[in-house]
Design a protein around this motif. Structure first.
Motif, PDB file in Angstrom:
ATOM      1  N   ILE A  99     -14.746  23.484 -15.454  1.00 34.22           N
ATOM      2  CA  ILE A  99     -13.641  24.170 -16.139  1.00 34.22           C
ATOM      3  C   ILE A  99     -12.707  24.820 -15.129  1.00 34.22           C
ATOM      4  O   ILE A  99     -11.471  24.745 -15.260  1.00 34.22           O
ATOM      5  CB  ILE A  99     -14.199  25.189 -17.143  1.00 34.22           C
ATOM      6  N   LEU A 100     -13.271  25.459 -14.098  1.00 33.59           N
ATOM      7  CA  LEU A 100     -12.438  26.088 -13.080  1.00 33.59           C
ATOM      8  C   LEU A 100     -11.617  25.066 -12.302  1.00 33.59           C
ATOM      9  O   LEU A 100     -10.439  25.295 -12.012  1.00 33.59           O
ATOM     10  CB  LEU A 100     -13.300  26.902 -12.120  1.00 33.59           C
ATOM     11  N   CYS A 101     -12.229  23.932 -11.964  1.00 32.94           N
ATOM     12  CA  CYS A 101     -11.493  22.896 -11.238  1.00 32.94           C
ATOM     13  C   CYS A 101     -10.372  22.313 -12.078  1.00 32.94           C
ATOM     14  O   CYS A 101      -9.262  22.081 -11.576  1.00 32.94           O
ATOM     15  CB  CYS A 101     -12.441  21.782 -10.790  1.00 32.94           C
ATOM     16  N   LEU A 102     -10.649  22.083 -13.351  1.00 25.41           N
ATOM     17  CA  LEU A 102      -9.602  21.536 -14.220  1.00 25.41           C
ATOM     18  C   LEU A 102      -8.491  22.547 -14.459  1.00 25.41           C
ATOM     19  O   LEU A 102      -7.320  22.174 -14.567  1.00 25.41           O
ATOM     20  CB  LEU A 102     -10.204  21.074 -15.544  1.00 25.41           C
ATOM     21  N   MET A 104      -7.550  25.012 -12.362  1.00 21.31           N
ATOM     22  CA  MET A 104      -6.796  25.284 -11.132  1.00 21.31           C
ATOM     23  C   MET A 104      -6.048  24.071 -10.601  1.00 21.31           C
ATOM     24  O   MET A 104      -4.910  24.184 -10.162  1.00 21.31           O
ATOM     25  CB  MET A 104      -7.737  25.801 -10.040  1.00 21.31           C
ATOM     26  N   TYR A 105      -6.711  22.920 -10.604  1.00 19.56           N
ATOM     27  CA  TYR A 105      -6.121  21.742  -9.973  1.00 19.56           C
ATOM     28  C   TYR A 105      -5.717  20.646 -10.943  1.00 19.56           C
ATOM     29  O   TYR A 105      -4.981  19.753 -10.565  1.00 19.56           O
ATOM     30  CB  TYR A 105      -7.113  21.159  -8.948  1.00 19.56           C
ATOM     31  N   GLY A 106      -6.222  20.664 -12.150  1.00 14.91           N
ATOM     32  CA  GLY A 106      -5.906  19.630 -13.120  1.00 14.91           C
ATOM     33  C   GLY A 106      -6.751  18.372 -12.965  1.00 14.91           C
ATOM     34  O   GLY A 106      -6.677  17.471 -13.787  1.00 14.91           O
ATOM     35  N   THR A 107      -7.551  18.309 -11.938  1.00 17.05           N
ATOM     36  CA  THR A 107      -8.415  17.168 -11.694  1.00 17.05           C
ATOM     37  C   THR A 107      -9.632  17.628 -10.905  1.00 17.05           C
ATOM     38  O   THR A 107      -9.649  18.737 -10.382  1.00 17.05           O
ATOM     39  CB  THR A 107      -7.672  16.061 -10.913  1.00 17.05           C
ATOM     40  N   VAL A 108     -10.625  16.777 -10.846  1.00 14.73           N
ATOM     41  CA  VAL A 108     -11.810  17.078 -10.043  1.00 14.73           C
ATOM     42  C   VAL A 108     -11.820  16.144  -8.846  1.00 14.73           C
ATOM     43  O   VAL A 108     -11.312  15.035  -8.904  1.00 14.73           O
ATOM     44  CB  VAL A 108     -13.110  16.938 -10.860  1.00 14.73           C
ATOM     45  N   GLY A 109     -12.386  16.610  -7.766  1.00  7.62           N
ATOM     46  CA  GLY A 109     -12.423  15.800  -6.556  1.00  7.62           C
ATOM     47  C   GLY A 109     -13.764  15.886  -5.878  1.00  7.62           C
ATOM     48  O   GLY A 109     -14.785  16.175  -6.507  1.00  7.62           O
ATOM     49  N   LYS A 110     -13.748  15.665  -4.567  1.00  5.71           N
ATOM     50  CA  LYS A 110     -15.010  15.681  -3.840  1.00  5.71           C
ATOM     51  C   LYS A 110     -15.561  17.090  -3.700  1.00  5.71           C
ATOM     52  O   LYS A 110     -16.757  17.266  -3.576  1.00  5.71           O
ATOM     53  CB  LYS A 110     -14.861  15.010  -2.485  1.00  5.71           C
ATOM     54  N   GLY A 111     -14.721  18.098  -3.750  1.00 12.47           N
ATOM     55  CA  GLY A 111     -15.192  19.479  -3.704  1.00 12.47           C
ATOM     56  C   GLY A 111     -16.048  19.814  -4.914  1.00 12.47           C
ATOM     57  O   GLY A 111     -17.065  20.506  -4.803  1.00 12.47           O
ATOM     58  N   PHE A 112     -15.638  19.325  -6.072  1.00 14.36           N
ATOM     59  CA  PHE A 112     -16.427  19.524  -7.285  1.00 14.36           C
ATOM     60  C   PHE A 112     -17.763  18.798  -7.188  1.00 14.36           C
ATOM     61  O   PHE A 112     -18.795  19.333  -7.571  1.00 14.36           O
ATOM     62  CB  PHE A 112     -15.645  19.036  -8.512  1.00 14.36           C
ATOM     63  N   SER A 113     -17.739  17.593  -6.656  1.00 15.78           N
ATOM     64  CA  SER A 113     -18.977  16.822  -6.512  1.00 15.78           C
ATOM     65  C   SER A 113     -19.946  17.506  -5.554  1.00 15.78           C
ATOM     66  O   SER A 113     -21.148  17.577  -5.829  1.00 15.78           O
ATOM     67  CB  SER A 113     -18.670  15.414  -6.002  1.00 15.78           C
ATOM     68  N   ILE A 114     -19.425  18.030  -4.462  1.00 16.05           N
ATOM     69  CA  ILE A 114     -20.274  18.730  -3.503  1.00 16.05           C
ATOM     70  C   ILE A 114     -20.822  20.008  -4.132  1.00 16.05           C
ATOM     71  O   ILE A 114     -22.004  20.325  -3.986  1.00 16.05           O
ATOM     72  CB  ILE A 114     -19.492  19.032  -2.208  1.00 16.05           C
ATOM     73  N   GLY A 115     -19.983  20.738  -4.839  1.00 14.28           N
ATOM     74  CA  GLY A 115     -20.420  21.969  -5.486  1.00 14.28           C
ATOM     75  C   GLY A 115     -21.490  21.720  -6.542  1.00 14.28           C
ATOM     76  O   GLY A 115     -22.482  22.450  -6.618  1.00 14.28           O
ATOM     77  N   CYS A 116     -21.308  20.684  -7.356  1.00 13.63           N
ATOM     78  CA  CYS A 116     -22.313  20.353  -8.379  1.00 13.63           C
ATOM     79  C   CYS A 116     -23.620  19.895  -7.740  1.00 13.63           C
ATOM     80  O   CYS A 116     -24.703  20.261  -8.208  1.00 13.63           O
ATOM     81  CB  CYS A 116     -21.786  19.279  -9.315  1.00 13.63           C
ATOM     82  N   ALA A 117     -23.528  19.098  -6.700  1.00 13.98           N
ATOM     83  CA  ALA A 117     -24.736  18.647  -6.023  1.00 13.98           C
ATOM     84  C   ALA A 117     -25.492  19.835  -5.419  1.00 13.98           C
ATOM     85  O   ALA A 117     -26.722  19.916  -5.511  1.00 13.98           O
ATOM     86  CB  ALA A 117     -24.393  17.626  -4.935  1.00 13.98           C
ATOM     87  N   LEU A 118     -24.753  20.764  -4.821  1.00 15.35           N
ATOM     88  CA  LEU A 118     -25.393  21.959  -4.266  1.00 15.35           C
ATOM     89  C   LEU A 118     -26.037  22.806  -5.350  1.00 15.35           C
ATOM     90  O   LEU A 118     -27.156  23.303  -5.177  1.00 15.35           O
ATOM     91  CB  LEU A 118     -24.362  22.808  -3.509  1.00 15.35           C
ATOM     92  N   MET A 119     -25.351  22.971  -6.468  1.00 19.89           N
ATOM     93  CA  MET A 119     -25.902  23.793  -7.541  1.00 19.89           C
ATOM     94  C   MET A 119     -27.146  23.159  -8.149  1.00 19.89           C
ATOM     95  O   MET A 119     -28.127  23.860  -8.424  1.00 19.89           O
ATOM     96  CB  MET A 119     -24.848  24.053  -8.614  1.00 19.89           C
ATOM     97  N   LEU A 120     -27.127  21.866  -8.366  1.00 20.59           N
ATOM     98  CA  LEU A 120     -28.303  21.207  -8.926  1.00 20.59           C
ATOM     99  C   LEU A 120     -29.475  21.244  -7.943  1.00 20.59           C
ATOM    100  O   LEU A 120     -30.618  21.481  -8.336  1.00 20.59           O
ATOM    101  CB  LEU A 120     -27.969  19.767  -9.320  1.00 20.59           C
ATOM    102  N   PHE A 121     -29.189  21.033  -6.669  1.00 19.88           N
ATOM    103  CA  PHE A 121     -30.256  21.054  -5.666  1.00 19.88           C
ATOM    104  C   PHE A 121     -30.861  22.448  -5.534  1.00 19.88           C
ATOM    105  O   PHE A 121     -32.083  22.617  -5.543  1.00 19.88           O
ATOM    106  CB  PHE A 121     -29.720  20.577  -4.310  1.00 19.88           C
ATOM    107  N   PHE A 122     -30.007  23.464  -5.404  1.00 16.10           N
ATOM    108  CA  PHE A 122     -30.533  24.814  -5.208  1.00 16.10           C
ATOM    109  C   PHE A 122     -31.126  25.394  -6.481  1.00 16.10           C
ATOM    110  O   PHE A 122     -32.025  26.231  -6.419  1.00 16.10           O
ATOM    111  CB  PHE A 122     -29.461  25.731  -4.625  1.00 16.10           C
ATOM    112  N   GLY A 123     -30.650  24.969  -7.645  1.00 16.43           N
ATOM    113  CA  GLY A 123     -31.285  25.385  -8.884  1.00 16.43           C
ATOM    114  C   GLY A 123     -32.690  24.845  -8.992  1.00 16.43           C
ATOM    115  O   GLY A 123     -33.630  25.563  -9.345  1.00 16.43           O
TER     116      GLY A 123
END
Length: 140
Positions: A99-102, A104-123
């Protein structure tokens, strides 16, 4: 007259509801922590006039920290299957990041993918880690 069999509330349902409530509350706490830490990191980066890699690094650090704590709280409240609890606690954080990426930027990119991967891994890491901590017994 004898009471009907099966009219009492079964304890499994109440226990399942309590575990689900603990999972939801830990996800909400992780979401609040993510939002607060992102605002704090943005404020510090704005005050220090930091941009580029420092801004991205602080955002990724906030994502990892909030997912780790949410995974720990979720697994501790449920008491078993830390991997699943940690992953389920990190999913609302990924949705918030989407929601924050959409917004602020209107699209998702590699930053979102890295952030989601980090959150899933650390969770998942927080969920597994908190359940594997053993209390040492002291023998006299």
């Amino acid at each position: 007259m004898a009471a009907k069999i099966g009219t009492k509330r079964r304890p499994e349902h109440a226990a399942g509801r309590a575990k689900l409530t603990g999972l939801v509350l830990s996800s909400a706490a992780g979401t609040a922590l993510l939002t607060g830490s992102l605002f704090l990191a943005a404020f510090v980066c704005l005050q220090k006039d930091a941009s580029g890699w420092a801004l991205r690094l602080s955002a990724y650090l906030c994502c990892a920290l909030s997912a780790l704590t949410a995974g720990c709280f979720a697994a501790k409240s449920v008491g078993k299957s830390g991997l699943l609890c940690g992953l389920l606690a990190a999913v609302p954080l990924c949705i918030l990041l989407l929601i924050l990426c959409l917004a602020m930027y209107g699209t998702v990119g590699k930053g979102f993918s890295i952030g989601c991967a980090l959150m899933l891994f650390f969770g998942a890491l927080g969920g597994i880690g908190i359940l594997n901590i053993r209390h040492k017994r002291r023998y006299k």
